[in-house]
Motif scaffolding. Structure first.
Motif, PDB file in Angstrom:
ATOM      1  N   ASN A 191       1.326  -1.266  -0.223  1.00  0.00           N
ATOM      2  CA  ASN A 191       0.069  -0.299  -0.032  1.00  0.00           C
ATOM      3  C   ASN A 191       1.063   1.738  -0.119  1.00  0.00           C
ATOM      4  N   VAL A 192       2.181   1.443   0.521  1.00  0.00           N
ATOM      5  CA  VAL A 192       3.138   2.472   0.740  1.00  0.00           C
ATOM      6  C   VAL A 192       3.772   2.887  -0.347  1.00  0.00           C
ATOM      7  N   VAL A 193       3.984   1.248  -0.954  1.00  0.00           N
ATOM      8  CA  VAL A 193       4.451   1.522  -1.822  1.00  0.00           C
ATOM      9  C   VAL A 193       4.046   2.099  -2.842  1.00  0.00           C
ATOM     10  N   GLY A 194       2.664   1.376  -3.515  1.00  0.00           N
ATOM     11  CA  GLY A 194       2.089   2.138  -3.643  1.00  0.00           C
ATOM     12  C   GLY A 194       1.023   3.867  -4.291  1.00  0.00           C
ATOM     13  N   LYS A 195       0.954   4.106  -2.886  1.00  0.00           N
ATOM     14  CA  LYS A 195       0.893   5.452  -2.928  1.00  0.00           C
ATOM     15  C   LYS A 195       1.797   6.429  -3.127  1.00  0.00           C
ATOM     16  N   ARG A 196       3.370   5.968  -3.032  1.00  0.00           N
ATOM     17  CA  ARG A 196       4.425   6.582  -3.048  1.00  0.00           C
ATOM     18  C   ARG A 196       4.416   6.658  -4.630  1.00  0.00           C
ATOM     19  N   TYR A 197       4.669   5.657  -5.576  1.00  0.00           N
ATOM     20  CA  TYR A 197       4.366   5.967  -6.861  1.00  0.00           C
ATOM     21  C   TYR A 197       3.425   6.547  -7.056  1.00  0.00           C
ATOM     22  N   ILE A 198       2.238   6.294  -6.870  1.00  0.00           N
ATOM     23  CA  ILE A 198       1.072   7.084  -8.005  1.00  0.00           C
ATOM     24  C   ILE A 198       1.198   8.567  -7.346  1.00  0.00           C
ATOM     25  N   ARG A 199       2.003   9.443  -5.961  1.00  0.00           N
ATOM     26  CA  ARG A 199       2.308  10.948  -5.818  1.00  0.00           C
ATOM     27  C   ARG A 199       2.954  10.773  -6.456  1.00  0.00           C
ATOM     28  N   TRP A 200       4.260  10.524  -6.712  1.00  0.00           N
ATOM     29  CA  TRP A 200       5.004  10.704  -7.398  1.00  0.00           C
ATOM     30  C   TRP A 200       4.218  11.476  -9.271  1.00  0.00           C
ATOM     31  N   TYR A 201       3.685  10.433  -9.413  1.00  0.00           N
ATOM     32  CA  TYR A 201       3.306  10.133 -11.184  1.00  0.00           C
ATOM     33  C   TYR A 201       2.555  11.511 -10.881  1.00  0.00           C
ATOM     34  N   ASP A 202       2.003  11.102 -10.307  1.00  0.00           N
ATOM     35  CA  ASP A 202       0.460  12.259 -10.476  1.00  0.00           C
ATOM     36  C   ASP A 202       0.913  13.966 -10.308  1.00  0.00           C
ATOM     37  N   GLU A 203       1.764  13.714  -9.521  1.00  0.00           N
ATOM     38  CA  GLU A 203       2.453  15.650  -8.656  1.00  0.00           C
ATOM     39  C   GLU A 203       3.379  15.763 -10.359  1.00  0.00           C
ATOM     40  N   HIS A 204       4.513  14.862 -10.661  1.00  0.00           N
ATOM     41  CA  HIS A 204       5.078  15.067 -11.446  1.00  0.00           C
ATOM     42  C   HIS A 204       5.544  15.359 -13.178  1.00  0.00           C
ATOM     43  N   ILE A 205       3.848  14.302 -13.215  1.00  0.00           N
ATOM     44  CA  ILE A 205       3.363  13.859 -14.985  1.00  0.00           C
ATOM     45  C   ILE A 205       2.251  13.830 -15.504  1.00  0.00           C
ATOM     46  N   PHE A 206       1.404  13.572 -14.598  1.00  0.00           N
ATOM     47  CA  PHE A 206      -0.225  13.638 -15.089  1.00  0.00           C
ATOM     48  C   PHE A 206      -0.628  15.182 -14.639  1.00  0.00           C
ATOM     49  N   LYS A 207      -0.176  15.568 -13.869  1.00  0.00           N
ATOM     50  CA  LYS A 207      -1.115  16.816 -13.726  1.00  0.00           C
ATOM     51  C   LYS A 207      -0.770  17.545 -15.385  1.00  0.00           C
ATOM     52  N   TYR A 208       0.770  17.620 -15.469  1.00  0.00           N
ATOM     53  CA  TYR A 208       1.120  18.715 -16.473  1.00  0.00           C
ATOM     54  C   TYR A 208       0.454  18.016 -17.790  1.00  0.00           C
ATOM     55  N   GLU A 209       0.267  16.982 -17.976  1.00  0.00           N
ATOM     56  CA  GLU A 209      -0.187  16.187 -18.926  1.00  0.00           C
ATOM     57  C   GLU A 209      -1.620  16.514 -19.010  1.00  0.00           C
ATOM     58  N   ASN A 210      -2.315  16.736 -18.211  1.00  0.00           N
ATOM     59  CA  ASN A 210      -4.212  17.836 -17.660  1.00  0.00           C
ATOM     60  C   ASN A 210      -4.252  18.569 -17.303  1.00  0.00           C
ATOM     61  N   PRO A 211      -4.653  19.482 -18.473  1.00  0.00           N
ATOM     62  CA  PRO A 211      -4.057  21.012 -17.897  1.00  0.00           C
ATOM     63  C   PRO A 211      -5.726  20.981 -17.716  1.00  0.00           C
ATOM     64  N   PRO A 212      -6.285  22.075 -16.262  1.00  0.00           N
ATOM     65  CA  PRO A 212      -7.291  21.891 -15.936  1.00  0.00           C
ATOM     66  C   PRO A 212      -8.595  22.305 -17.375  1.00  0.00           C
ATOM     67  N   LEU A 213      -9.330  21.989 -16.768  1.00  0.00           N
ATOM     68  CA  LEU A 213     -10.720  22.084 -18.192  1.00  0.00           C
ATOM     69  C   LEU A 213     -10.940  23.470 -18.188  1.00  0.00           C
ATOM     70  N   ASN A 214     -11.521  23.259 -19.553  1.00  0.00           N
ATOM     71  CA  ASN A 214     -11.818  24.719 -20.400  1.00  0.00           C
ATOM     72  C   ASN A 214     -13.568  24.578 -20.057  1.00  0.00           C
ATOM     73  N   LYS A 215     -13.833  25.135 -19.084  1.00  0.00           N
ATOM     74  CA  LYS A 215     -15.156  25.609 -18.815  1.00  0.00           C
ATOM     75  C   LYS A 215     -16.026  26.078 -19.542  1.00  0.00           C
ATOM     76  N   ASN A 216     -15.978  26.605 -20.506  1.00  0.00           N
ATOM     77  CA  ASN A 216     -16.955  26.589 -21.466  1.00  0.00           C
ATOM     78  C   ASN A 216     -17.147  25.533 -22.777  1.00  0.00           C
ATOM     79  N   TYR A 217     -16.002  24.497 -22.443  1.00  0.00           N
ATOM     80  CA  TYR A 217     -16.256  23.551 -23.742  1.00  0.00           C
ATOM     81  C   TYR A 217     -16.676  22.175 -23.116  1.00  0.00           C
ATOM     82  N   ASN A 218     -18.086  21.795 -23.376  1.00  0.00           N
ATOM     83  CA  ASN A 218     -18.108  21.204 -22.362  1.00  0.00           C
ATOM     84  C   ASN A 218     -18.111  18.856 -22.149  1.00  0.00           C
ATOM     85  N   ASP A 219     -17.449  19.148 -23.583  1.00  0.00           N
ATOM     86  CA  ASP A 219     -16.782  17.835 -23.719  1.00  0.00           C
ATOM     87  C   ASP A 219     -15.643  17.205 -22.748  1.00  0.00           C
TER      88      ASP A 219
END
Length: 199
Positions: free
Chosen positions: A61-89
């Motif tokens: 559980n901790v190994v997974g938590k560490r892995y997931i946290r690093w990937y989400d904070e350092h890669i995934f969030k930069y590949e998925n910018p905030p939503l454009n509220k004017n675009y409904n797709d």
């Protein structure tokens, strides 16, 4: 540059240096599967370095938590910018659902069972897409591949059978390079204190 590294930090970075060199060598030799396999360990090594409070724990559980946290904070969030509220797709704007949770599932199934597109990975990914769709009335068809040259995402809908087809093509070379470059950057920042050749 960090001149105050603890011995445990140095060991982690030395391991990272070895993995980065293996990946570079594999990519140079067009051994893409080998590079990809090794690169899936980088979020774990990076997580050990970045989150020392989670180092002492070795359970799944901790190994997974560490892995997931690093990937989400350092890669995934930069590949998925905030939503454009004017675009409904929502599907189009969030079509990349390969976040830390999915990548960790891919890593575990690949390392332990030799399967990249394991049913458990598909199931987790389908749940994420169903949540995006916001309706369980539509049939979701998921085509996921790791054999493509490049990484791409796409979807199509049909009115006659009320279905959505989502295609996810992950380029092993692409993902290997992204993970390797993050490792190289950390090595570069700590190069002097480690006396490593990370260029």
């Amino acid at each position: 540059m960090n001149n105050e590294l603890k011995s445990e930090d140095k060991e982690i970075l030395q391991s990272l240096n070895r993995i980065v060199n293996i990946i570079k060598d594999a990519l140079d030799k067009e051994a893409i599967d080998a590079a990809f396999f090794c690169s899936l360990s980088i979020p774990d090594i990076m997580g050990q370095f970045c989150y020392p409070e989670l180092r002492e724990y070795t359970n799944k559980n901790v190994v997974g938590k560490r892995y997931i946290r690093w990937y989400d904070e350092h890669i995934f969030k930069y590949e998925n910018p905030p939503l454009n509220k004017n675009y409904n797709d929502n599907i189009f704007q969030n079509i990349n659902q390969i976040d830390g949770t999915i990548l960790y599932a891919i890593r575990c199934k690949y390392f332990h069972q030799g399967s990249l597109v394991h049913n458990e990975v598909k199931s987790k990914l389908q749940k994420k897409y169903y949540k995006l769709i916001g309706s369980s009335e539509k049939e979701l068809k998921l085509n996921i591949s790791f054999d493509s040259i490049g990484t791409s995402y796409g979807y199509s809908t049909t009115n006659y059978d009320n279905s959505i087809t989502i295609k996810v093509n992950i380029g092993k070379r692409d993902l290997s390079k992204i993970l390797m470059l993050h490792g190289m950057q950390l090595l570069k920042v700590n190069k002097e204190s480690l006396l490593l050749d990370s260029e």
